[in-house]
Design a protein around this motif. Structure first.
Motif, PDB file in Angstrom:
ATOM      1  N   GLY A 276       6.969   3.316  -2.405  1.00 41.25           N
ATOM      2  CA  GLY A 276       6.478   4.556  -1.806  1.00 41.25           C
ATOM      3  C   GLY A 276       6.871   5.788  -2.579  1.00 41.25           C
ATOM      4  O   GLY A 276       6.095   6.739  -2.694  1.00 41.25           O
ATOM      5  N   GLY A 323      -3.889   2.536   2.371  1.00 43.62           N
ATOM      6  CA  GLY A 323      -2.445   2.622   2.529  1.00 43.62           C
ATOM      7  C   GLY A 323      -1.693   1.360   2.185  1.00 43.62           C
ATOM      8  O   GLY A 323      -0.734   1.005   2.871  1.00 43.62           O
ATOM      9  N   LYS A 337       1.427  -3.339   3.324  1.00 41.03           N
ATOM     10  CA  LYS A 337       1.242  -1.978   3.827  1.00 41.03           C
ATOM     11  C   LYS A 337       2.379  -1.081   3.336  1.00 41.03           C
ATOM     12  O   LYS A 337       3.545  -1.462   3.408  1.00 41.03           O
ATOM     13  N   LYS A 338       2.028   0.102   2.855  1.00 41.75           N
ATOM     14  CA  LYS A 338       3.063   1.031   2.375  1.00 41.75           C
ATOM     15  C   LYS A 338       4.080   1.319   3.466  1.00 41.75           C
ATOM     16  O   LYS A 338       5.277   1.394   3.210  1.00 41.75           O
ATOM     17  N   GLU A 339       3.621   1.465   4.676  1.00 41.80           N
ATOM     18  CA  GLU A 339       4.520   1.835   5.771  1.00 41.80           C
ATOM     19  C   GLU A 339       5.453   0.691   6.177  1.00 41.80           C
ATOM     20  O   GLU A 339       6.391   0.893   6.954  1.00 41.80           O
ATOM     21  N   GLU A 340       5.231  -0.498   5.655  1.00 39.01           N
ATOM     22  CA  GLU A 340       6.079  -1.634   6.004  1.00 39.01           C
ATOM     23  C   GLU A 340       6.776  -2.227   4.776  1.00 39.01           C
ATOM     24  O   GLU A 340       7.185  -3.387   4.787  1.00 39.01           O
ATOM     25  N   GLU A 341       6.934  -1.408   3.740  1.00 35.52           N
ATOM     26  CA  GLU A 341       7.524  -1.956   2.517  1.00 35.52           C
ATOM     27  C   GLU A 341       8.995  -2.323   2.687  1.00 35.52           C
ATOM     28  O   GLU A 341       9.558  -3.039   1.856  1.00 35.52           O
TER      29      GLU A 341
END
Length: 360
Positions: A276, A323, A337-341
């Protein structure tokens, strides 16, 4: 200048950058930007402009010694301080401090991670020189605080006080990674700065801090006095390093010490700790996709993605994603998913159990 030293911490495995970063070839040895220089080489290049090359030391795990010798042939073998095991940043810094004091009891030291990006290098070097001059004259542990540009939850924060010593402000508190609501309050207050992980001190000041706040580590290294910077050093470290407490310099010393000062800086800093963070600083196309290292791609109805391909012969064709991180390296393709890296460490652990260590 002869009393100024640099310690580059280069022993991490960079697991959050998997599958690019592997245990046998971690992120500090990778060229993420296609410049021909790895993150470690860029860090060395930066400091060699103001620190004599012979005064630059790299602390790393012993398995990475051949990689460092290959990437930085300018260094003599004795400038690599090799850890036989991973024990976090406090033992790493203690080792470097004891070694450097044996070389020069008046040393002023800048300690830096090997994986940071600095956009305005000239300002950065001026700030480092200012800090080195400061610790030469003052009994202070200095950290460089970054003015926050957003309410970031991935960094630690440093709270400034009203007490000043020249351009340096006495530190009031350290706060670990806050939630978003607290990060917004921190940014709006103007009192809080990102903790860069860059430290400056005189060798005698940090040694006194180890004795006071981490006496177990200090006592262990005291057993080797007279052996540092001699042929006996390696055997001593092999026998004793694993007995050191596994603790960071932040928790062990900086959050406890009363002589911590901060220089507030703004030189275009980024901690390249996650995919991210690379997306945030990378160039974007019209659909806000970041394509790293000249990776060849065809993007259809896809926005806000990060694409990183290690093989220039491969092309990523992406349709309908928003995303995501799409990263290919060697024998692994990851789509996450970027938000779950933050789950990447879990992916690696699961993969090891199912398919073996060659994928980690």
């Amino acid at each position: 200048m002869k009393d100024n030293y640099c310690v580059i911490m280069g022993g991490g495995i960079g697991s959050r950058f998997w599958p690019f970063s592997r245990e046998t070839y971690p992120k500090q040895f990778l060229d993420f930007f296609g410049t021909g220089r790895s993150l470690l080489q860029m860090t060395f290049d930066r400091f060699s402009k103001i620190i004599p090359v012979e005064n630059i030391f790299i602390v790393t795990n012993e398995i990475y010694a051949p990689l460092i010798a290959e990437q930085l042939p300018e260094l003599h073998p004795e400038q690599l301080l090799l850890e036989p095991s991973r024990r976090n940043t406090a033992p790493c810094i203690a080792y470097a401090s004891y070694h450097i004091r044996a070389c020069n009891p008046n040393a002023n030291i800048i300690v830096a991670p090997s994986d940071h990006l600095i956009l305005r290098e000239d300002i950065f070097l001026q700030d480092v020189q200012k800090a080195l001059n400061f610790v030469k004259e003052n009994n202070a542990l200095v950290t460089l605080g970054i003015k926050p540009s957003r309410p970031e939850t991935g960094y630690g924060y440093i709270q400034s006080s009203d007490t000043m010593l020249g351009d340096f402000t006495k530190v009031k508190t350290f706060t670990e990674k806050p939630n978003l609501e607290l990060a917004k309050i921190f940014q709006e207050s103007g009192e809080f700065f990102w903790n860069s992980g860059l430290f400056v001190w005189n060798v005698n000041t940090i040694m006194a801090a180890f004795s006071k706040y981490l006496p177990d580590i200090s006592a262990r290294f005291d057993l080797g006095i007279g052996k540092f910077n001699t042929p006996e050093e390696k055997a001593f470290i092999q026998e004793n390093f694993a007995y050191c407490l596994n603790i960071s310099i932040d928790y062990g010393i900086m959050e406890k010490a009363e002589n911590v000062y901060m220089l507030c800086v703004d030189f275009g800093w980024a901690d390249l700790g996650t995919w991210g963070s690379l997306y945030d600083i990378g160039g974007k196309d019209e659909q806000e996709n970041a394509i790293l290292r000249g990776s060849r791609t065809m993007m259809y109805e896809s926005t806000g993605n990060l694409v990183a391909m290690s093989d220039p012969q491969k092309i990523a064709v992406v349709q309908g994603l928003e995303g995501y991180i799409i990263a290919e390296s060697k024998n692994v393709l990851m789509i996450c998913k970027k938000e779950e890296e933050q789950r990447i460490k879990q992916f690696v652990a699961d993969l090891q159990l199912k398919y073996g260590k060659e994928y980690s």
